[in-house]
Scaffold this motif. Structure first.
Motif, mmCIF file in Angstrom:
data_model
loop_
_atom_site.group_PDB
_atom_site.id
_atom_site.type_symbol
_atom_site.label_atom_id
_atom_site.label_comp_id
_atom_site.label_asym_id
_atom_site.label_seq_id
_atom_site.Cartn_x
_atom_site.Cartn_y
_atom_site.Cartn_z
ATOM 1 N N ARG A 70 -25.875 22.548 -12.112
ATOM 2 C CA ARG A 70 -27.005 23.279 -11.542
ATOM 3 C C ARG A 70 -27.940 23.753 -12.647
ATOM 4 N NH1 ARG A 70 -26.686 28.722 -7.739
ATOM 5 N NH2 ARG A 70 -28.277 29.900 -8.849
ATOM 6 N N GLU A 71 -29.232 23.519 -12.438
ATOM 7 C CA GLU A 71 -30.252 23.953 -13.386
ATOM 8 C C GLU A 71 -31.247 24.833 -12.646
ATOM 9 O OE1 GLU A 71 -32.283 23.793 -17.241
ATOM 10 O OE2 GLU A 71 -30.275 23.192 -16.593
ATOM 11 N N GLU A 72 -31.433 26.062 -13.128
ATOM 12 C CA GLU A 72 -32.384 26.983 -12.520
ATOM 13 C C GLU A 72 -33.460 27.324 -13.540
ATOM 14 O OE1 GLU A 72 -32.480 31.155 -9.961
ATOM 15 O OE2 GLU A 72 -30.792 30.774 -11.317
ATOM 16 N N ARG A 73 -34.725 27.278 -13.099
ATOM 17 C CA ARG A 73 -35.819 27.590 -13.996
ATOM 18 C C ARG A 73 -36.943 28.299 -13.260
ATOM 19 N NH1 ARG A 73 -36.814 22.303 -17.923
ATOM 20 N NH2 ARG A 73 -34.777 22.325 -18.937
ATOM 21 N N TYR A 74 -37.690 29.068 -14.038
ATOM 22 C CA TYR A 74 -38.939 29.657 -13.582
ATOM 23 C C TYR A 74 -40.036 29.073 -14.460
ATOM 24 C CZ TYR A 74 -36.171 33.122 -11.030
ATOM 25 O OH TYR A 74 -35.297 33.737 -10.165
ATOM 26 N N SER A 75 -41.109 28.646 -13.848
ATOM 27 C CA SER A 75 -42.206 28.047 -14.598
ATOM 28 C C SER A 75 -43.532 28.548 -14.043
ATOM 29 C CB SER A 75 -42.143 26.520 -14.521
ATOM 30 O OG SER A 75 -42.231 26.084 -13.168
ATOM 31 N N HIS A 76 -44.562 28.361 -14.836
ATOM 32 C CA HIS A 76 -45.906 28.703 -14.364
ATOM 33 C C HIS A 76 -46.835 27.544 -14.676
ATOM 34 C CE1 HIS A 76 -49.921 30.672 -14.319
ATOM 35 N NE2 HIS A 76 -49.388 31.293 -13.286
ATOM 36 N N ASP B 241 -17.060 18.711 -7.135
ATOM 37 C CA ASP B 241 -17.071 19.392 -5.855
ATOM 38 C C ASP B 241 -18.509 19.590 -5.397
ATOM 39 O OD1 ASP B 241 -14.193 19.827 -5.777
ATOM 40 O OD2 ASP B 241 -14.550 21.259 -7.402
ATOM 41 N N GLU B 242 -18.655 19.947 -4.143
ATOM 42 C CA GLU B 242 -19.974 20.219 -3.588
ATOM 43 C C GLU B 242 -20.602 21.403 -4.320
ATOM 44 O OE1 GLU B 242 -22.890 19.099 -0.715
ATOM 45 O OE2 GLU B 242 -20.960 18.194 -1.254
ATOM 46 N N VAL B 243 -21.851 21.239 -4.732
ATOM 47 C CA VAL B 243 -22.569 22.287 -5.448
ATOM 48 C C VAL B 243 -23.664 22.807 -4.530
ATOM 49 C CG1 VAL B 243 -23.901 22.863 -7.501
ATOM 50 C CG2 VAL B 243 -22.117 21.117 -7.624
ATOM 51 N N SER B 244 -23.694 24.112 -4.328
ATOM 52 C CA SER B 244 -24.677 24.693 -3.418
ATOM 53 C C SER B 244 -26.016 24.878 -4.119
ATOM 54 C CB SER B 244 -24.188 26.034 -2.877
ATOM 55 O OG SER B 244 -24.085 26.972 -3.932
ATOM 56 N N LEU C 241 -30.846 16.996 -6.103
ATOM 57 C CA LEU C 241 -31.623 17.778 -5.155
ATOM 58 C C LEU C 241 -32.349 18.878 -5.914
ATOM 59 C CD1 LEU C 241 -32.408 18.621 -2.239
ATOM 60 C CD2 LEU C 241 -30.328 20.033 -2.218
ATOM 61 N N ALA C 242 -33.672 18.888 -5.825
ATOM 62 C CA ALA C 242 -34.487 19.889 -6.504
ATOM 63 C C ALA C 242 -35.321 20.629 -5.476
ATOM 64 C CB ALA C 242 -35.390 19.228 -7.534
ATOM 65 N N ALA C 243 -35.126 21.932 -5.382
ATOM 66 C CA ALA C 243 -35.896 22.769 -4.453
ATOM 67 C C ALA C 243 -36.772 23.713 -5.253
ATOM 68 C CB ALA C 243 -34.958 23.568 -3.542
ATOM 69 N N SER C 244 -37.990 23.949 -4.775
ATOM 70 C CA SER C 244 -38.920 24.801 -5.503
ATOM 71 C C SER C 244 -39.871 25.492 -4.543
ATOM 72 C CB SER C 244 -39.724 23.966 -6.508
ATOM 73 O OG SER C 244 -40.518 24.788 -7.326
ATOM 74 N N ARG C 245 -40.299 26.689 -4.922
ATOM 75 C CA ARG C 245 -41.299 27.405 -4.133
ATOM 76 C C ARG C 245 -42.141 28.272 -5.059
ATOM 77 N NH1 ARG C 245 -39.356 33.041 -1.369
ATOM 78 N NH2 ARG C 245 -38.186 33.867 -3.132
ATOM 79 N N ILE C 246 -43.339 28.598 -4.611
ATOM 80 C CA ILE C 246 -44.145 29.579 -5.326
ATOM 81 C C ILE C 246 -43.483 30.932 -5.120
ATOM 82 C CG2 ILE C 246 -46.371 30.733 -5.395
ATOM 83 C CD1 ILE C 246 -47.700 28.120 -4.782
ATOM 84 N N ARG D 208 -26.812 18.714 -8.820
ATOM 85 C CA ARG D 208 -26.402 17.320 -8.971
ATOM 86 C C ARG D 208 -25.106 17.071 -8.223
ATOM 87 N NH1 ARG D 208 -26.743 12.799 -12.723
ATOM 88 N NH2 ARG D 208 -25.609 11.190 -11.577
ATOM 89 N N GLN D 209 -25.097 16.026 -7.421
ATOM 90 C CA GLN D 209 -23.891 15.525 -6.781
ATOM 91 C C GLN D 209 -23.574 14.162 -7.404
ATOM 92 O OE1 GLN D 209 -22.339 17.527 -4.906
ATOM 93 N NE2 GLN D 209 -23.929 18.985 -4.309
ATOM 94 N N PRO D 210 -22.404 13.582 -7.152
ATOM 95 C CA PRO D 210 -22.090 12.295 -7.766
ATOM 96 C C PRO D 210 -23.135 11.220 -7.520
ATOM 97 C CG PRO D 210 -20.126 13.242 -6.793
ATOM 98 C CD PRO D 210 -21.258 14.130 -6.388
#
Length: 298
Positions: free
Chosen positions: A163-169, A26-29, A196-201, A190-192
């Motif tokens: 879905r993978e969520e991370r905090y990094s420095h 299914d669609e993953v937000s 899509l990877a989104a990131s911000r400071i 991940r979609q089939p």
């Protein structure tokens, strides 16, 4: 040519792709992507700039993808040339200056890059591929925050199969003239047929004792010893990377990268040193990505 400037957000996006993804039914937000698209990236206290929509939407058939690719290349070159398997195949690059309100101490830019690479979408997300790509950048240090480090800051990374969520420095050198420290929040979905990877400071780390968002000017004395100037706050960068499997040609991946970042004038004494080098830096990054993907395929 120095390749050290464009990777502040890009490196974090690539490394955080390495997760236990499976094909999504299914669609993953991706809430961070939605936030960056709707609210925008904060480049100053008074200015936010929204990221553009992806060039290539999910779910298109071969004809629909072909129409988008034709718009992307325009009259620069043909889609066939754009999709060539050679490492020197062309890429498309746009740089736009963003008007910043309330201060004359910084500039802001929007960078959009798109190109085609040949390989497996699953292999792009493979940890070994990403680690090999990261090793190409000796000037970057990236630390993934642990569960304990997040709990100390009342944060939690929530991940699932899609879905993978991370905090990094990260600590990054910018043209050997600035040392940038940045805490990044990244969500990868991940979609089939796409990643899509989104990131911000992350502004919540602005004054963090261990993982601050700050920059320092680099100088050298007469003996060549390196010195760092006083720490200055930095918060203005965010972007996303989208990789989409193409129907044609077989095995082709459309890669698009969209970034908005602030550049304090103190970095380069008011000159546009970084923007002058970006075209060559981006070309080098694109070729490195293709080369590493080809090595994985062997």
């Amino acid at each position: 040519m120095d390749r050290r400037a464009i990777g502040v957000v890009y490196t974090s996006l690539l490394l955080c792709l390495a997760g236990p993804f499976v094909h999504a039914a299914d669609e993953v937000s991706n809430p961070l992507f939605d936030k960056l698209r709707i609210e925008g990236v904060s480049v100053s206290t008074e200015t936010k700039a929204a990221l553009p929509a992806p060039l290539l939407a999910d779910g298109l058939d071969a004809a629909g993808q072909g129409e988008v690719l034709q718009k992307v290349v325009g009259n620069r070159f043909t889609v066939k040339e754009f999709a060539g398997k050679v490492g020197t195949a062309p890429h498309v690059y746009h740089l736009r200056k963003i008007s910043v309100a309330g201060t004359d101490a910084l500039r802001a830019y929007s960078v959009d890059v798109s190109f085609i690479a040949h390989g497996s979408l699953d292999r792009v997300a493979d940890k070994s591929f990403l680690e090999d790509l990261h090793k190409k950048h000796k000037d970057r240090k990236l630390h993934i925050l642990t569960k304990e480090e997040l709990e100390k800051r009342k944060l939690r990374a929530e991940s699932s199969k899609q879905r993978e969520e991370r905090y990094s420095h990260g600590v990054f050198l910018v043209l050997d003239r600035v040392e940038l420290h940045a805490a990044l929040h990244t969500i990868v979905t991940r979609q089939p047929d796409s990643l899509l990877a989104a990131s911000r400071i992350d502004p919540r780390f602005a004054k963090d004792r261990d993982f601050p968002n700050e920059w320092r000017k680099i100088s050298h004395d007469e003996e060549g010893q390196r010195h760092l100037g006083p720490a200055q706050p930095y918060a203005g960068a965010g972007g996303y990377l989208k990789i989409t499997r193409l129907h044609e040609p077989k095995g082709a991946l459309f890669i698009e990268y969209h970034l908005i970042y602030a550049e304090p004038k103190g970095w380069f004494s008011g000159t546009e040193a970084l923007t002058a080098k970006l075209p060559a830096i981006i070309q080098s990054e694109v070729r490195t990505f293709r080369q590493e993907l080809n090595k994985v395929k062997k």
